[in-house]
Scaffold this motif. Structure first.
Motif, PDB file in Angstrom:
ATOM      1  N   LEU A   1     -77.434  41.524 -47.407  1.00  0.00           N
ATOM      2  CA  LEU A   1     -77.431  42.983 -47.362  1.00  0.00           C
ATOM      3  C   LEU A   1     -78.831  43.444 -46.970  1.00  0.00           C
ATOM      4  O   LEU A   1     -79.823  42.989 -47.548  1.00  0.00           O
ATOM      5  CB  LEU A   1     -77.035  43.564 -48.722  1.00  0.00           C
ATOM      6  CG  LEU A   1     -76.909  45.095 -48.801  1.00  0.00           C
ATOM      7  CD1 LEU A   1     -75.758  45.491 -49.715  1.00  0.00           C
ATOM      8  CD2 LEU A   1     -78.211  45.729 -49.312  1.00  0.00           C
ATOM      9  N   VAL A   2     -78.893  44.319 -45.976  1.00  0.00           N
ATOM     10  CA  VAL A   2     -80.181  44.832 -45.495  1.00  0.00           C
ATOM     11  C   VAL A   2     -80.139  46.352 -45.522  1.00  0.00           C
ATOM     12  O   VAL A   2     -79.237  46.963 -44.930  1.00  0.00           O
ATOM     13  CB  VAL A   2     -80.493  44.350 -44.067  1.00  0.00           C
ATOM     14  CG1 VAL A   2     -81.861  44.870 -43.620  1.00  0.00           C
ATOM     15  CG2 VAL A   2     -80.446  42.828 -43.976  1.00  0.00           C
ATOM     16  N   THR A   3     -81.083  46.970 -46.197  1.00  0.00           N
ATOM     17  CA  THR A   3     -81.222  48.424 -46.128  1.00  0.00           C
ATOM     18  C   THR A   3     -82.130  48.769 -44.954  1.00  0.00           C
ATOM     19  O   THR A   3     -82.988  47.985 -44.568  1.00  0.00           O
ATOM     20  CB  THR A   3     -81.832  48.994 -47.421  1.00  0.00           C
ATOM     21  OG1 THR A   3     -83.195  48.554 -47.541  1.00  0.00           O
ATOM     22  CG2 THR A   3     -81.032  48.554 -48.635  1.00  0.00           C
ATOM     23  N   GLY A   4     -81.930  49.940 -44.381  1.00  0.00           N
ATOM     24  CA  GLY A   4     -82.813  50.381 -43.307  1.00  0.00           C
ATOM     25  C   GLY A   4     -82.516  49.759 -41.959  1.00  0.00           C
ATOM     26  O   GLY A   4     -83.414  49.639 -41.121  1.00  0.00           O
ATOM     27  N   LEU A   5     -81.266  49.379 -41.715  1.00  0.00           N
ATOM     28  CA  LEU A   5     -80.923  48.757 -40.434  1.00  0.00           C
ATOM     29  C   LEU A   5     -81.077  49.705 -39.252  1.00  0.00           C
ATOM     30  O   LEU A   5     -81.172  49.257 -38.114  1.00  0.00           O
ATOM     31  CB  LEU A   5     -79.491  48.209 -40.477  1.00  0.00           C
ATOM     32  CG  LEU A   5     -79.316  46.856 -41.155  1.00  0.00           C
ATOM     33  CD1 LEU A   5     -77.828  46.541 -41.304  1.00  0.00           C
ATOM     34  CD2 LEU A   5     -80.011  45.753 -40.371  1.00  0.00           C
ATOM     35  N   GLY A   6     -81.105  50.999 -39.509  1.00  0.00           N
ATOM     36  CA  GLY A   6     -81.255  51.959 -38.426  1.00  0.00           C
ATOM     37  C   GLY A   6     -82.696  52.190 -38.005  1.00  0.00           C
ATOM     38  O   GLY A   6     -82.944  52.873 -37.011  1.00  0.00           O
ATOM     39  N   GLY A   7     -83.639  51.618 -38.743  1.00  0.00           N
ATOM     40  CA  GLY A   7     -85.043  51.811 -38.418  1.00  0.00           C
ATOM     41  C   GLY A   7     -85.545  50.831 -37.375  1.00  0.00           C
ATOM     42  O   GLY A   7     -84.799  49.980 -36.875  1.00  0.00           O
ATOM     43  N   PHE A   8     -86.814  50.934 -37.053  1.00  0.00           N
ATOM     44  CA  PHE A   8     -87.434  50.094 -36.025  1.00  0.00           C
ATOM     45  C   PHE A   8     -87.256  48.614 -36.340  1.00  0.00           C
ATOM     46  O   PHE A   8     -86.717  47.850 -35.535  1.00  0.00           O
ATOM     47  CB  PHE A   8     -88.920  50.462 -35.922  1.00  0.00           C
ATOM     48  CG  PHE A   8     -89.762  49.469 -35.163  1.00  0.00           C
ATOM     49  CD1 PHE A   8     -89.461  49.116 -33.864  1.00  0.00           C
ATOM     50  CD2 PHE A   8     -90.884  48.898 -35.769  1.00  0.00           C
ATOM     51  CE1 PHE A   8     -90.244  48.199 -33.171  1.00  0.00           C
ATOM     52  CE2 PHE A   8     -91.669  47.989 -35.093  1.00  0.00           C
ATOM     53  CZ  PHE A   8     -91.350  47.640 -33.787  1.00  0.00           C
ATOM     54  N   VAL A   9     -87.672  48.191 -37.513  1.00  0.00           N
ATOM     55  CA  VAL A   9     -87.560  46.774 -37.881  1.00  0.00           C
ATOM     56  C   VAL A   9     -86.097  46.395 -38.079  1.00  0.00           C
ATOM     57  O   VAL A   9     -85.658  45.315 -37.666  1.00  0.00           O
ATOM     58  CB  VAL A   9     -88.383  46.469 -39.141  1.00  0.00           C
ATOM     59  CG1 VAL A   9     -88.215  45.010 -39.549  1.00  0.00           C
ATOM     60  CG2 VAL A   9     -89.854  46.775 -38.907  1.00  0.00           C
TER      61      VAL A   9
ATOM     62  N   ALA B   1     -72.284  54.287 -45.018  1.00  0.00           N
ATOM     63  CA  ALA B   1     -73.094  55.437 -45.406  1.00  0.00           C
ATOM     64  C   ALA B   1     -73.572  55.284 -46.847  1.00  0.00           C
ATOM     65  O   ALA B   1     -72.782  55.024 -47.754  1.00  0.00           O
ATOM     66  CB  ALA B   1     -72.288  56.720 -45.252  1.00  0.00           C
ATOM     67  N   TYR B   2     -74.871  55.399 -47.031  1.00  0.00           N
ATOM     68  CA  TYR B   2     -75.440  55.318 -48.371  1.00  0.00           C
ATOM     69  C   TYR B   2     -76.704  56.163 -48.421  1.00  0.00           C
ATOM     70  O   TYR B   2     -77.277  56.525 -47.391  1.00  0.00           O
ATOM     71  CB  TYR B   2     -75.768  53.863 -48.745  1.00  0.00           C
ATOM     72  CG  TYR B   2     -76.945  53.288 -47.985  1.00  0.00           C
ATOM     73  CD1 TYR B   2     -78.241  53.352 -48.490  1.00  0.00           C
ATOM     74  CD2 TYR B   2     -76.759  52.690 -46.754  1.00  0.00           C
ATOM     75  CE1 TYR B   2     -79.316  52.845 -47.778  1.00  0.00           C
ATOM     76  CE2 TYR B   2     -77.824  52.180 -46.039  1.00  0.00           C
ATOM     77  CZ  TYR B   2     -79.101  52.256 -46.557  1.00  0.00           C
ATOM     78  OH  TYR B   2     -80.174  51.755 -45.839  1.00  0.00           O
ATOM     79  N   ASP B   3     -77.124  56.460 -49.627  1.00  0.00           N
ATOM     80  CA  ASP B   3     -78.349  57.214 -49.859  1.00  0.00           C
ATOM     81  C   ASP B   3     -79.032  56.552 -51.045  1.00  0.00           C
ATOM     82  O   ASP B   3     -78.426  56.411 -52.119  1.00  0.00           O
ATOM     83  CB  ASP B   3     -78.006  58.679 -50.161  1.00  0.00           C
ATOM     84  CG  ASP B   3     -79.238  59.555 -50.369  1.00  0.00           C
ATOM     85  OD1 ASP B   3     -80.339  59.000 -50.600  1.00  0.00           O
ATOM     86  OD2 ASP B   3     -79.089  60.789 -50.318  1.00  0.00           O
ATOM     87  N   LEU B   4     -80.277  56.124 -50.863  1.00  0.00           N
ATOM     88  CA  LEU B   4     -80.987  55.454 -51.945  1.00  0.00           C
ATOM     89  C   LEU B   4     -81.119  56.335 -53.183  1.00  0.00           C
ATOM     90  O   LEU B   4     -81.308  55.831 -54.292  1.00  0.00           O
ATOM     91  CB  LEU B   4     -82.377  55.012 -51.474  1.00  0.00           C
ATOM     92  CG  LEU B   4     -82.431  53.853 -50.476  1.00  0.00           C
ATOM     93  CD1 LEU B   4     -83.860  53.646 -49.975  1.00  0.00           C
ATOM     94  CD2 LEU B   4     -81.898  52.566 -51.098  1.00  0.00           C
ATOM     95  N   LEU B   5     -81.010  57.642 -53.005  1.00  0.00           N
ATOM     96  CA  LEU B   5     -81.108  58.555 -54.141  1.00  0.00           C
ATOM     97  C   LEU B   5     -79.738  58.900 -54.722  1.00  0.00           C
ATOM     98  O   LEU B   5     -79.644  59.737 -55.622  1.00  0.00           O
ATOM     99  CB  LEU B   5     -81.856  59.829 -53.723  1.00  0.00           C
ATOM    100  CG  LEU B   5     -83.304  59.599 -53.259  1.00  0.00           C
ATOM    101  CD1 LEU B   5     -83.966  60.913 -52.879  1.00  0.00           C
ATOM    102  CD2 LEU B   5     -84.121  58.878 -54.336  1.00  0.00           C
ATOM    103  N   ASP B   6     -78.683  58.251 -54.209  1.00  0.00           N
ATOM    104  CA  ASP B   6     -77.321  58.471 -54.702  1.00  0.00           C
ATOM    105  C   ASP B   6     -76.745  57.131 -55.163  1.00  0.00           C
ATOM    106  O   ASP B   6     -76.182  56.379 -54.370  1.00  0.00           O
ATOM    107  CB  ASP B   6     -76.459  59.068 -53.583  1.00  0.00           C
ATOM    108  CG  ASP B   6     -75.009  59.276 -54.009  1.00  0.00           C
ATOM    109  OD1 ASP B   6     -74.724  59.151 -55.217  1.00  0.00           O
ATOM    110  OD2 ASP B   6     -74.175  59.539 -53.131  1.00  0.00           O
TER     111      ASP B   6
END
Length: 304
Positions: A7-15, A36-41
């Motif tokens: 599992l990888v968070t931030g797949l939409g970012g540069f890295v 769809a996820y939100d780290l604050l949810d």
């Protein structure tokens, strides 16, 4: 072959985009589809983990832009610290017991004297902006969990990394964009730049990703690892190299709005710990990196 779920968070970012592209060549890993996820949810994280409990996690997601952290430090702390806590708690609720890699930043070291170069992991962090503060806090949170949970948790501190697809806010892609515009006659042969007499430790984003997978395989629990080239590169020299690759003669113009007060003059990291404990070594030269960034900006300028 035993295939491990990742599992990888931030797949939409540069890295994250580069990691997704590199994954097919990383034998033995299967990516859990992002939803769809939100780290604050926390509920959205629980829903994501209902698909599958991963065997490993790379936590890339966060608020990473330093100027934005100064504008809204509370949001940066919420996303980077509370968001990390929410992810850890969601993983625990899901029954996770595998490997967790938290991606921090070399920026946590702050102002470093030349006597402390190259920077190793024994140097105490001295964060000088809200972003770096949030990263140190999240590091400590992850390490605290590594002491009490039966997980293998590691912290990576990447230094400057660069490659195709990076935003122009950063120096190398910013220069590449200007060179591409000059080649197309959209800009006079002048590069607007900040302080060119500083040095930085640049690493190709593809080498950064290889380091993360090396840590998943061989990193030690509760340890912090610098991810860097160990090479000091002067910004003015890199700009000259890029102009030569582009076949251009350009003038450099110091843009006062790009200058940062009390900027660190020299940066060079020490990645000996990472190399010795995982066998990782960088494989992409700075010249190859600069060429790839320049090639990336040619079509991007056309689309602007």
């Amino acid at each position: 072959m035993n295939v491990k779920t990742l599992l990888v968070t931030g797949l939409g970012g540069f890295v994250g985009c580069h990691l997704r592209a590199a994954l097919p060549a990383m034998t033995g890993w299967k990516l859990i589809p992002e939803q769809a996820y939100d780290l604050l949810d926390p509920a959205s994280l629980d829903a994501w983990l209902q698909q599958c409990v991963p065997e490993a996690v790379i936590h890339l997601a966060g608020q990473t832009f330093v100027p934005e952290a100064f504008k809204d430090p509370a949001h940066t702390l919420q996303v980077n610290v509370l968001g990390t806590l929410n992810l850890l708690q969601a993983l625990k609720r899901a029954g996770f017991s595998g490997t967790f890699l938290y991606v921090s930043s070399g920026d946590v070291y702050g102002q470093v004297g030349e006597c402390d170069l190259p920077i190793n992991e024994q140097l105490l962090p001295k964060p000088r902006n809200p972003y770096a503060v949030s990263k140190v806090a999240a590091e400590l949170l992850c390490l605290q969990w590594s002491y009490k949970e039966c997980w293998r948790i590691m912290v990576a501190r990447p230094f400057n990394h660069v490659g195709p697809g990076q935003r122009e806010d950063f120096v190398i892609p910013g220069v590449a964009r200007q060179l591409a515009r000059i080649r197309k006659g959209l800009q006079a042969p002048r590069i607007d730049i900040g302080d060119v007499d500083v040095t930085r430790d640049f690493l190709d984003v593809r080498d950064v990703i290889n380091a993360y997978f090396s840590l998943l395989e061989h990193g030690h629990n509760s340890e912090i690892y610098n991810v860097c080239s160990g090479q000091e590169q002067r910004i003015s020299t890199l700009i000259e190299q890029m102009a030569t690759i582009a076949g251009l003669n350009v003038d450099l113009h110091q843009d006062q709005t790009r200058l940062r007060p009390s900027e660190q003059r020299r940066v060079m990291g020490n990645s000996l710990k990472l190399r010795e404990q995982t066998g990782w070594t960088p494989g992409i030269s700075i010249t190859e990196t600069l060429q790839s960034v320049l090639s990336d900006w040619e079509p991007r300028v056309e689309r602007e």
